[in-house]
Design a protein around this motif. Structure first.
Motif, PDB file in Angstrom:
ATOM      1  N   ASP A 186       0.708  -1.209  -0.022  1.00 54.52           N
ATOM      2  CA  ASP A 186       0.048   0.278   0.097  1.00 54.52           C
ATOM      3  C   ASP A 186       0.954   1.307   0.018  1.00 54.52           C
ATOM      4  O   ASP A 186       0.539   2.061  -0.869  1.00 54.52           O
ATOM      5  N   ILE A 187       1.995   1.339   0.816  1.00 54.57           N
ATOM      6  CA  ILE A 187       2.913   2.453   0.806  1.00 54.57           C
ATOM      7  C   ILE A 187       3.446   2.641  -0.432  1.00 54.57           C
ATOM      8  O   ILE A 187       3.412   3.686  -1.146  1.00 54.57           O
ATOM      9  N   PHE A 188       4.079   1.548  -1.156  1.00 52.59           N
ATOM     10  CA  PHE A 188       4.779   1.501  -2.287  1.00 52.59           C
ATOM     11  C   PHE A 188       3.686   2.235  -3.243  1.00 52.59           C
ATOM     12  O   PHE A 188       3.841   3.104  -4.300  1.00 52.59           O
ATOM     13  N   MET A 189       2.558   1.525  -3.503  1.00 54.03           N
ATOM     14  CA  MET A 189       1.520   1.723  -4.308  1.00 54.03           C
ATOM     15  C   MET A 189       1.277   3.470  -4.436  1.00 54.03           C
ATOM     16  O   MET A 189       0.940   4.234  -5.409  1.00 54.03           O
ATOM     17  N   GLU A 190       1.174   3.951  -2.949  1.00 54.81           N
ATOM     18  CA  GLU A 190       0.814   5.627  -2.829  1.00 54.81           C
ATOM     19  C   GLU A 190       2.184   6.243  -3.372  1.00 54.81           C
ATOM     20  O   GLU A 190       2.001   7.372  -3.753  1.00 54.81           O
ATOM     21  N   PHE A 191       3.376   5.840  -3.088  1.00 57.21           N
ATOM     22  CA  PHE A 191       4.647   6.495  -3.636  1.00 57.21           C
ATOM     23  C   PHE A 191       4.426   6.497  -4.943  1.00 57.21           C
ATOM     24  O   PHE A 191       4.557   7.639  -5.567  1.00 57.21           O
ATOM     25  N   ILE A 192       4.070   5.445  -5.898  1.00 60.12           N
ATOM     26  CA  ILE A 192       4.258   5.448  -7.309  1.00 60.12           C
ATOM     27  C   ILE A 192       2.996   6.248  -7.901  1.00 60.12           C
ATOM     28  O   ILE A 192       3.548   7.003  -8.692  1.00 60.12           O
ATOM     29  N   SER A 193       1.669   6.243  -7.151  1.00 62.77           N
ATOM     30  CA  SER A 193       0.922   7.156  -7.561  1.00 62.77           C
ATOM     31  C   SER A 193       1.182   8.551  -7.647  1.00 62.77           C
ATOM     32  O   SER A 193       0.965   9.454  -8.422  1.00 62.77           O
ATOM     33  N   ILE A 194       2.188   8.985  -6.483  1.00 62.84           N
ATOM     34  CA  ILE A 194       2.319  10.366  -6.335  1.00 62.84           C
ATOM     35  C   ILE A 194       3.442  10.869  -7.433  1.00 62.84           C
ATOM     36  O   ILE A 194       3.355  11.576  -7.808  1.00 62.84           O
ATOM     37  N   LEU A 195       4.404  10.107  -7.640  1.00 67.41           N
ATOM     38  CA  LEU A 195       5.307  10.174  -8.704  1.00 67.41           C
ATOM     39  C   LEU A 195       4.767  10.291 -10.174  1.00 67.41           C
ATOM     40  O   LEU A 195       5.144  11.186 -10.862  1.00 67.41           O
ATOM     41  N   LYS A 196       3.748   9.206 -10.266  1.00 66.16           N
ATOM     42  CA  LYS A 196       2.983   9.226 -11.721  1.00 66.16           C
ATOM     43  C   LYS A 196       2.261  10.726 -11.827  1.00 66.16           C
ATOM     44  O   LYS A 196       2.000  10.920 -13.217  1.00 66.16           O
ATOM     45  N   ARG A 197       1.725  11.235 -10.726  1.00 68.73           N
ATOM     46  CA  ARG A 197       1.353  12.492 -10.949  1.00 68.73           C
ATOM     47  C   ARG A 197       2.230  13.738 -11.184  1.00 68.73           C
ATOM     48  O   ARG A 197       1.633  14.845 -11.383  1.00 68.73           O
ATOM     49  N   GLY A 198       3.579  13.369 -11.181  1.00 75.34           N
ATOM     50  CA  GLY A 198       4.270  14.647 -11.438  1.00 75.34           C
ATOM     51  C   GLY A 198       4.995  15.509 -10.053  1.00 75.34           C
ATOM     52  O   GLY A 198       5.469  16.340  -9.964  1.00 75.34           O
ATOM     53  N   GLN A 199       4.280  14.825  -8.748  1.00 76.65           N
ATOM     54  CA  GLN A 199       4.630  15.352  -7.662  1.00 76.65           C
ATOM     55  C   GLN A 199       6.079  14.911  -7.176  1.00 76.65           C
ATOM     56  O   GLN A 199       6.368  13.761  -7.542  1.00 76.65           O
TER      57      GLN A 199
END
Length: 322
Positions: free
Chosen positions: A58-71
């Motif tokens: 869950d932590i990794f998936m949230e990290f990945i989602s943030i990076l994919k949004r360019g944040q």
């Protein structure tokens, strides 16, 4: 090692693994420390093994989602997301950093970085009087100044008043060199710093000269009634009961008041009760008044600041001085 014994997380090509893992793998180390999970990197995926693998995923998936949004995913944000996930809270779903208050002169967006800060900002928008109580580094003063400047730019108020009690560390103003303004300026410096960072020194100085912005010691508030003003009282733990009542009754029509302070850092003379502590008891059920209690989790300074605050809190709890 068989992959079916592990939880597998695919990594898209557009995700930079270096940003995901952090500088010198600091994000990866934090996940390992928080979950106790083993993490193995493969070419296009990550493998997780351990009792808390689902939490790590869950932590990794949230990290990945943030990076994919360019944040960005700096160390402090990563640590905060891990803390939230351990409590079953999603940083993304709470839209923590989606609300930009304004921009600094360098173009940096000012926004909430924690759930506590988001609640604080929302409270300022919705309530007439807001108390922000919490340790250093939680953004109490800076966010209040940002909200005040935004309210002025949006023509919601005509004036900004920034006040602070000139009582700190036992110093007596009468024994300090210089005229009155030179004596009180060091106490007001944190308020000036926020103004200059957001508005620029020249703009802030011009508005101060026109008395659109006032940065004053608390004593200057006596006898005034302030209409259509955004009024901030900083370091309010160092007000007496009488001073706090005096300040709160300066509020006029169309005004908004924000009071900030840290009840663990009272510098009043022995025997004097803090007006902030008393106000939190007297006004807790008054309509239109909101109390925002920020905690060490809301500290957005160096990670060591959180650890220091936590150590002090634990020490005083053990001694019965919470």
């Amino acid at each position: 090692m068989k992959e079916q014994d592990f939880i597998k997380i695919p990594i898209d090509e557009d995700v930079d693994i270096n940003l995901l893992f952090g500088n010198l793998d600091c994000n990866l180390d934090m996940i390992r420390e928080a979950t106790g999970v083993e993490v193995f990197q493969r070419e296009n995926h990550i493998l997780l093994k351990g009792e808390n693998s689902e939490l790590a995923k869950d932590i990794f998936m949230e990290f990945i989602s943030i990076l994919k949004r360019g944040q960005s995913l700096e160390n402090q944000k990563a640590a905060y997301i891990i803390s939230l996930k351990q409590d079953g809270i999603s940083y993304e779903k709470e839209n923590v950093d989606s609300d930009i208050i304004c921009f600094t002169t360098r173009g940096k967006p000012i926004k909430a970085k924690t759930l506590g800060q988001k609640k604080y900002i929302d409270s300022i928008r919705e309530k007439d009087v807001v108390f922000a109580i919490g340790p250093a580094g939680t953004g109490k003063t800076y966010l209040a100044v940002a909200m005040a400047i935004t309210a002025y730019k949006n023509k919601e108020v005509q004036k900004i008043i920034l006040a602070r009690p000139a009582v700190e560390a036992g110093e007596n103003l009468g024994f300090l060199p210089g005229d009155l303004q030179e004596k009180v300026d060091p106490y007001l410096r944190p308020l000036y710093d926020g103004l200059f960072d957001i508005m620029g020194k020249e703009t802030a100085a011009r508005l101060k000269e026109k008395e659109v912005i006032e940065v004053v010691p608390l004593a200057y508030m006596r006898g005034r009634t302030l209409d259509e003003a955004f009024i901030i009282l900083d370091e309010a733990q160092n007000t007496t009961q009488e001073q706090m009542k005096m300040f709160l009754t300066r509020m006029g029509f169309g005004s908004k008041v924000v009071i900030t302070g840290d009840v663990t850092q009272v510098d009043l003379p022995k025997g004097k009760k803090s007006g902030l502590i008393e106000a939190s008891k007297i006004l807790k059920n008054v309509k239109g008044v909101e109390f925002c209690n920020l905690k060490e989790l809301d500290v957005v300074r160096h990670e060591m600041v959180k650890r220091i605050i936590k150590a002090y809190d634990n020490y005083y709890k053990r001694r019965g001085k919470e």
